[in-house]
Design an enzyme around this catalytic site. Structure first.
Site, PDB file in Angstrom:
ATOM      1  N   GLU A 192       0.877  -1.178   0.000  1.00  0.00           N
ATOM      2  CA  GLU A 192       0.000   0.000   0.000  1.00  0.00           C
ATOM      3  C   GLU A 192       0.907   1.219   0.000  1.00  0.00           C
ATOM      4  O   GLU A 192       1.718   1.399   0.919  1.00  0.00           O
ATOM      5  CB  GLU A 192      -0.870  -0.021   1.259  1.00  0.00           C
ATOM      6  CG  GLU A 192      -1.654   1.259   1.503  1.00  0.00           C
ATOM      7  CD  GLU A 192      -2.280   1.277   2.902  1.00  0.00           C
ATOM      8  OE1 GLU A 192      -2.595   0.206   3.461  1.00  0.00           O
ATOM      9  OE2 GLU A 192      -2.454   2.395   3.441  1.00  0.00           O
ATOM     10  N   ARG A 235       0.660  10.286   1.432  1.00  0.00           N
ATOM     11  CA  ARG A 235       1.051  11.259   2.465  1.00  0.00           C
ATOM     12  C   ARG A 235       2.234  12.127   2.051  1.00  0.00           C
ATOM     13  O   ARG A 235       2.598  13.051   2.767  1.00  0.00           O
ATOM     14  CB  ARG A 235       1.411  10.518   3.768  1.00  0.00           C
ATOM     15  CG  ARG A 235       0.217   9.839   4.373  1.00  0.00           C
ATOM     16  CD  ARG A 235       0.593   9.019   5.604  1.00  0.00           C
ATOM     17  NE  ARG A 235      -0.390   7.969   5.789  1.00  0.00           N
ATOM     18  CZ  ARG A 235      -0.338   7.056   6.744  1.00  0.00           C
ATOM     19  NH1 ARG A 235       0.639   7.047   7.604  1.00  0.00           N
ATOM     20  NH2 ARG A 235      -1.278   6.135   6.823  1.00  0.00           N
ATOM     21  N   THR A 276      -4.221   6.095   2.468  1.00  0.00           N
ATOM     22  CA  THR A 276      -4.539   7.462   2.892  1.00  0.00           C
ATOM     23  C   THR A 276      -5.328   8.193   1.807  1.00  0.00           C
ATOM     24  O   THR A 276      -5.078   9.367   1.509  1.00  0.00           O
ATOM     25  CB  THR A 276      -3.269   8.259   3.288  1.00  0.00           C
ATOM     26  OG1 THR A 276      -2.334   7.381   3.933  1.00  0.00           O
ATOM     27  CG2 THR A 276      -3.620   9.364   4.269  1.00  0.00           C
ATOM     28  N   LYS A 292     -10.412  -2.142   7.105  1.00  0.00           N
ATOM     29  CA  LYS A 292      -9.215  -1.823   7.888  1.00  0.00           C
ATOM     30  C   LYS A 292      -9.659  -1.449   9.297  1.00  0.00           C
ATOM     31  O   LYS A 292     -10.587  -0.646   9.460  1.00  0.00           O
ATOM     32  CB  LYS A 292      -8.480  -0.653   7.225  1.00  0.00           C
ATOM     33  CG  LYS A 292      -7.341  -0.076   8.044  1.00  0.00           C
ATOM     34  CD  LYS A 292      -6.551   0.962   7.255  1.00  0.00           C
ATOM     35  CE  LYS A 292      -5.530   1.656   8.142  1.00  0.00           C
ATOM     36  NZ  LYS A 292      -4.534   2.417   7.375  1.00  0.00           N
TER      37      LYS A 292
END
Ligand code: 3PG
Length: 216
Positions: free
Chosen positions: A39, A43, A66, A126
């Protein structure tokens, strides 16, 4: 697309890359260490291009992390992300992800959020931040009413607790940055990342748990 598309992936490394070059070193090292999935978070300014490069240059199953908006979903779809992870649950992000044919892995922290996700048709979630929310004990409690839900705990996962999480049948995979430490990524220290990844895989093998395997 259901999450069965990534069945067999039990470790989802969370890679935050300062540069595309660092991402490529880390991705290749993960693959050499026996990991099949990554993943790449959005960010950093390099996140999106890192994702695209890893999708193109490695055999890893590459997803985006994110992801907070529909616009970002569209961007990561164009970069060939196969799955989309968010820290929280957002209908718009989930719907855009699924419309684009990608696997949706939204974050949840409470029973209310799980209920909303299930109502939206997403049942692999998640669980974030797992350690701060009570870890496996909390997942056990939440799994009882939500019998169809599978959890990917993230936050505070490491080689000491990964195998224990994975013993619970409601855990689909574990996720975290411990296999791609920020300092090793920044230093483009592929050897260390490969060693850490291989140790994570070996820990699961030693526990008799399914180890990562190539997907698709
Ligand atoms: C995250 O999205 O930041 C993940 O949960 C990673 O958490 P970790 O750095 O504790 O593994």
């Amino acid at each position: 697309m259901s999450l069965s598309s990534i069945d067999g992936v039990v470790i989802v490394p969370v890679l935050t890359a300062p540069t595309v070059s660092a991402a490529l070193v880390a991705g290749r090292a993960l693959a050499r260490g026996g990991i099949t999935c990554v993943e790449v978070t959005l960010r950093t300014a390099a996140g999106l291009e890192s994702l695209a490069v890893l999708a193109r240059e490695t055999n890893l199953l590459v997803g985006a992390g994110t992801v907070l908006s529909r616009g970002q979903v569209e961007a990561v779809a164009a970069a060939d992300a196969r799955f989309v992870v968010s820290p929280g649950f957002d209908d718009d992000v989930v719907n855009a992800t699924r419309s684009a044919g990608m696997i949706s892995l939204p974050g949840v922290a409470t029973a209310t959020e799980i209920q909303r996700a299930v109502a939206a048709g997403v049942e692999t979630l998640k669980f974030f931040p797992a350690d701060r929310l009570g870890g496996l004990d909390t997942i056990r409690a939440l799994a009882a009413p939500f019998t169809g839900v599978r959890f990917v705990p993230s936050g505070g996962i490491n080689n000491r607790n990964a195998a224990e999480y994975l013993t619970h049948p409601a855990i689909a995979a574990v996720s975290g940055s411990w296999v791609v430490p920020a300092d090793a990524v920044a230093a483009e220290d592929g050897e260390s990342i490969e060693r850490i990844a291989a140790a994570a895989v070996a820990t699961l093998e030693a526990s008799g748990l399914p180890t990562p395997r190539r997907v698709g």
